[in-house]
Design a protein around this motif. Structure first.
Motif, PDB file in Angstrom:
ATOM      1  N   CYS A   2       0.490  -1.192  -0.663  1.00  0.00           N
ATOM      2  CA  CYS A   2       0.002   0.452  -0.228  1.00  0.00           C
ATOM      3  C   CYS A   2       1.100   1.057   0.012  1.00  0.00           C
ATOM      4  CB  CYS A   2      -0.881  -0.085   0.811  1.00  0.00           C
ATOM      5  SG  CYS A   2      -2.174  -1.164   0.814  1.00  0.00           S
ATOM      6  N   ALA A   3       0.432   2.415  -0.982  1.00  0.00           N
ATOM      7  CA  ALA A   3       1.241   3.632  -0.453  1.00  0.00           C
ATOM      8  C   ALA A   3       1.148   4.111   0.898  1.00  0.00           C
ATOM      9  CB  ALA A   3       0.703   4.770  -1.744  1.00  0.00           C
ATOM     10  N   ALA A   4       1.196   5.172   1.530  1.00  0.00           N
ATOM     11  CA  ALA A   4       1.566   5.305   2.867  1.00  0.00           C
ATOM     12  C   ALA A   4       0.059   6.977   2.861  1.00  0.00           C
ATOM     13  CB  ALA A   4       2.726   6.371   2.589  1.00  0.00           C
ATOM     14  N   SER A   5      -0.399   6.752   1.421  1.00  0.00           N
ATOM     15  CA  SER A   5      -1.449   8.385   1.312  1.00  0.00           C
ATOM     16  C   SER A   5      -2.862   7.347   1.187  1.00  0.00           C
ATOM     17  CB  SER A   5      -1.362   8.263   0.121  1.00  0.00           C
ATOM     18  OG  SER A   5      -1.117   7.947  -1.098  1.00  0.00           O
ATOM     19  N   ALA A   6      -2.578   5.869   1.620  1.00  0.00           N
ATOM     20  CA  ALA A   6      -3.858   4.971   1.529  1.00  0.00           C
ATOM     21  C   ALA A   6      -3.692   4.607   2.647  1.00  0.00           C
ATOM     22  CB  ALA A   6      -3.970   4.500   0.548  1.00  0.00           C
ATOM     23  N   CYS A   7      -3.091   5.129   4.183  1.00  0.00           N
ATOM     24  CA  CYS A   7      -3.198   4.665   4.933  1.00  0.00           C
ATOM     25  C   CYS A   7      -3.170   4.727   6.463  1.00  0.00           C
ATOM     26  CB  CYS A   7      -1.940   3.426   5.556  1.00  0.00           C
ATOM     27  SG  CYS A   7      -1.409   2.079   3.801  1.00  0.00           S
ATOM     28  N   VAL A   8      -3.555   4.648   7.817  1.00  0.00           N
ATOM     29  CA  VAL A   8      -4.093   5.202   8.137  1.00  0.00           C
ATOM     30  C   VAL A   8      -3.165   5.359   9.600  1.00  0.00           C
ATOM     31  CG1 VAL A   8      -4.713   6.817  10.532  1.00  0.00           C
ATOM     32  CG2 VAL A   8      -5.510   7.313   8.058  1.00  0.00           C
ATOM     33  N   ALA A   9      -2.146   5.489  10.367  1.00  0.00           N
ATOM     34  CA  ALA A   9      -1.139   4.767  11.234  1.00  0.00           C
ATOM     35  C   ALA A   9      -1.579   5.600  12.904  1.00  0.00           C
ATOM     36  CB  ALA A   9       0.498   5.452  11.308  1.00  0.00           C
ATOM     37  N   PHE A  10      -1.558   4.499  14.541  1.00  0.00           N
ATOM     38  CA  PHE A  10      -2.095   4.906  15.609  1.00  0.00           C
ATOM     39  C   PHE A  10      -1.244   4.471  16.285  1.00  0.00           C
ATOM     40  CE2 PHE A  10      -5.490   3.820  12.688  1.00  0.00           C
ATOM     41  CZ  PHE A  10      -6.700   4.387  13.024  1.00  0.00           C
ATOM     42  N   GLU A  11      -1.189   5.805  16.979  1.00  0.00           N
ATOM     43  CA  GLU A  11       0.299   5.711  17.621  1.00  0.00           C
ATOM     44  C   GLU A  11      -0.108   5.983  18.811  1.00  0.00           C
ATOM     45  OE1 GLU A  11       3.433   4.741  18.073  1.00  0.00           O
ATOM     46  OE2 GLU A  11       4.064   4.189  15.551  1.00  0.00           O
ATOM     47  N   ASP A  12       1.248   6.392  20.235  1.00  0.00           N
ATOM     48  CA  ASP A  12       0.916   6.969  21.289  1.00  0.00           C
ATOM     49  C   ASP A  12       1.825   8.020  21.291  1.00  0.00           C
ATOM     50  OD1 ASP A  12       2.398   4.482  22.028  1.00  0.00           O
ATOM     51  OD2 ASP A  12       1.872   5.378  24.153  1.00  0.00           O
ATOM     52  N   SER A  13       3.275   8.105  20.601  1.00  0.00           N
ATOM     53  CA  SER A  13       4.559   8.203  21.605  1.00  0.00           C
ATOM     54  C   SER A  13       5.104   9.360  20.735  1.00  0.00           C
ATOM     55  CB  SER A  13       5.451   7.765  21.889  1.00  0.00           C
ATOM     56  OG  SER A  13       5.463   6.841  20.655  1.00  0.00           O
ATOM     57  N   ALA A  14       5.913  10.131  20.862  1.00  0.00           N
ATOM     58  CA  ALA A  14       6.265  10.858  19.827  1.00  0.00           C
ATOM     59  C   ALA A  14       7.694  10.403  18.817  1.00  0.00           C
ATOM     60  CB  ALA A  14       7.842  12.179  20.774  1.00  0.00           C
ATOM     61  N   ASN A  15       8.483   9.460  19.651  1.00  0.00           N
ATOM     62  CA  ASN A  15       8.711   8.382  18.836  1.00  0.00           C
ATOM     63  C   ASN A  15       7.852   7.986  17.481  1.00  0.00           C
ATOM     64  OD1 ASN A  15      11.201   8.654  19.880  1.00  0.00           O
ATOM     65  ND2 ASN A  15      11.939   7.492  21.383  1.00  0.00           N
ATOM     66  N   GLY A  16       6.912   7.079  17.944  1.00  0.00           N
ATOM     67  CA  GLY A  16       6.312   6.571  17.252  1.00  0.00           C
ATOM     68  C   GLY A  16       5.697   7.155  15.622  1.00  0.00           C
ATOM     69  N   VAL A  17       5.371   8.913  16.376  1.00  0.00           N
ATOM     70  CA  VAL A  17       5.129   9.734  15.612  1.00  0.00           C
ATOM     71  C   VAL A  17       5.248  10.244  14.311  1.00  0.00           C
ATOM     72  CG1 VAL A  17       3.395  11.870  15.078  1.00  0.00           C
ATOM     73  CG2 VAL A  17       2.990  10.588  17.336  1.00  0.00           C
ATOM     74  N   ARG A  18       7.292  10.413  15.167  1.00  0.00           N
ATOM     75  CA  ARG A  18       7.690  10.506  13.737  1.00  0.00           C
ATOM     76  C   ARG A  18       8.444   9.849  12.945  1.00  0.00           C
ATOM     77  NH1 ARG A  18      11.276  11.953  18.052  1.00  0.00           N
ATOM     78  NH2 ARG A  18      10.657  13.366  18.295  1.00  0.00           N
ATOM     79  N   ALA A  19       8.858   8.407  13.198  1.00  0.00           N
ATOM     80  CA  ALA A  19       8.428   7.708  12.635  1.00  0.00           C
ATOM     81  C   ALA A  19       7.121   7.708  11.595  1.00  0.00           C
ATOM     82  CB  ALA A  19       8.742   6.371  13.121  1.00  0.00           C
ATOM     83  N   ALA A  20       6.616   7.491  11.846  1.00  0.00           N
ATOM     84  CA  ALA A  20       5.316   7.314  11.432  1.00  0.00           C
ATOM     85  C   ALA A  20       5.603   8.348  10.140  1.00  0.00           C
ATOM     86  CB  ALA A  20       3.879   7.642  11.766  1.00  0.00           C
ATOM     87  N   ARG A  21       5.493   9.583  10.637  1.00  0.00           N
ATOM     88  CA  ARG A  21       5.058  10.748   9.560  1.00  0.00           C
ATOM     89  C   ARG A  21       6.355  10.586   9.342  1.00  0.00           C
ATOM     90  NH1 ARG A  21       2.587  12.608   7.698  1.00  0.00           N
ATOM     91  NH2 ARG A  21       2.717  15.011   7.881  1.00  0.00           N
ATOM     92  N   GLN A  22       7.823  10.400   9.248  1.00  0.00           N
ATOM     93  CA  GLN A  22       8.589  10.032   8.375  1.00  0.00           C
ATOM     94  C   GLN A  22       8.094   9.482   7.285  1.00  0.00           C
ATOM     95  OE1 GLN A  22      12.319   9.150  10.578  1.00  0.00           O
ATOM     96  NE2 GLN A  22      12.580  11.302  11.605  1.00  0.00           N
ATOM     97  N   ALA A  23       8.055   8.419   7.735  1.00  0.00           N
ATOM     98  CA  ALA A  23       6.914   6.813   6.086  1.00  0.00           C
ATOM     99  C   ALA A  23       6.488   7.461   5.463  1.00  0.00           C
ATOM    100  CB  ALA A  23       6.740   6.450   7.201  1.00  0.00           C
ATOM    101  N   GLY A  24       5.342   9.133   5.536  1.00  0.00           N
ATOM    102  CA  GLY A  24       5.005   9.594   4.677  1.00  0.00           C
ATOM    103  C   GLY A  24       3.087   9.661   4.801  1.00  0.00           C
TER     104      GLY A  24
END
Length: 287
Positions: free
Chosen positions: A187-209
């Motif tokens: 899947c493309a990143a633009s077709a997915c949503v990530a669920f996180e609870d931490s700054a480290n996790g959010v940063r990782a997901a955002r860097q992946a688009g």
């Protein structure tokens, strides 16, 4: 899959909007408030190895800034110089394996419950034919134990991808685990949503688009998750709305698939306007 009105489907096609294809979940703190059980398991493992180390809650909150249990122990030895640290260094992998066994026993004893809305949203996504994935630094055995305890053993088959542990060389906040999950999903990143609870996790997901829904957990309530598309107290339930902390507001008061589709469209539109030199902040404020 749930029906979308012809008008909205046509509008999405004409605008180039990507359909929502997959949900990708972090585990600890996101699916359930598991960190206290991890802390207990670490302390039990330390005692079993003849160490008088104790990680109280305040210290553990600090140590959670280091992702990965083995890495966390090594960080503790290097930065806190506990008694017996030099000798314990050679046994860190063995100690962490012991801790994992103890944690799984605590999970299977029924000492954890899913956070509000988690079980419902996973079931809704599964029933709607969306793909589900896990992207976490915790070990695969921990994931399997938690999903089995929260939803049932059948839930393991609902997840197309379980990206966990040392499957990638760099852990969050590096993007590697999300890149791996996206490749495996196809899947493309633009077709997915990530669920996180931490700054480290959010940063990782955002860097992946990825667009992110953040639900800060107890131990990480002070983390900066402002890069998320939506920040909520939890995912909410019908009759028990989530508290919106920042970003996207879900019309029903809880996270549902229709709201996620709308949020994703908005996030992708902002990304598109940013890449073409538009003014995403003004457009978002006008909506």
């Amino acid at each position: 899959m749930p029906r979308t009105s012809r008008r909205s489907a046509r509008a999405r096609q004409e605008s180039g909007a990507m359909p929502l294809e997959a949900l990708i979940f972090d585990v600890d703190g996101t699916l359930a408030e598991t960190e206290e059980l991890h802390r207990q398991a670490f302390n039990e493992a330390f005692r079993a190895f003849g160490l008088d180390w104790v990680w109280p809650r305040d210290l553990y909150r600090e140590l959670l800034g280091v992702t990965g249990g083995r890495e966390r122990i090594l960080h503790y030895i290097d930065h806190y110089a506990p008694a017996g640290g030099a000798g314990a260094r050679a046994k860190v992998s063995e100690m962490h394996a012991d801790k994992t066994v103890r944690y799984v026993k605590l999970i299977r004893a029924g000492d954890v419950a899913p956070r509000p809305g988690v079980r419902r949203l996973i079931a809704e996504a599964h029933d709607a034919g969306l793909r589900l994935a896990i992207a976490t630094t915790t070990r695969p055995g921990n994931v399997e134990a938690l999903l089995g305890a929260m939803i049932g053993r059948e839930a393991l088959s609902w997840f197309s991808v379980i990206a966990a542990g040392d499957i990638v060389p760099a852990k969050k906040p590096a993007r590697d685990i999300y890149d791996y999950a996206l490749r495996e999903l196809g899947c493309a990143a633009s077709a997915c949503v990530a669920f996180e609870d931490s700054a480290n996790g959010v940063r990782a997901a955002r860097q992946a688009g990825l667009a992110v829904v953040a639900t800060p957990s107890f131990f990480l309530s002070a983390d900066d998750v402002s890069e998320s598309a939506s920040v909520l107290s939890d995912l909410g339930e019908p009759g028990r709305p989530a508290r919106r902390l920042a970003g996207w507001r879900f019309a029903k008061g809880y996270v549902d698939l229709a709201g996620l589709r709308s949020m994703l469209d908005e996030a992708n539109e902002i990304k598109r306007k940013t890449s073409t030199g538009g003014s995403p902040r003004a457009d978002a404020a006008a909506r």
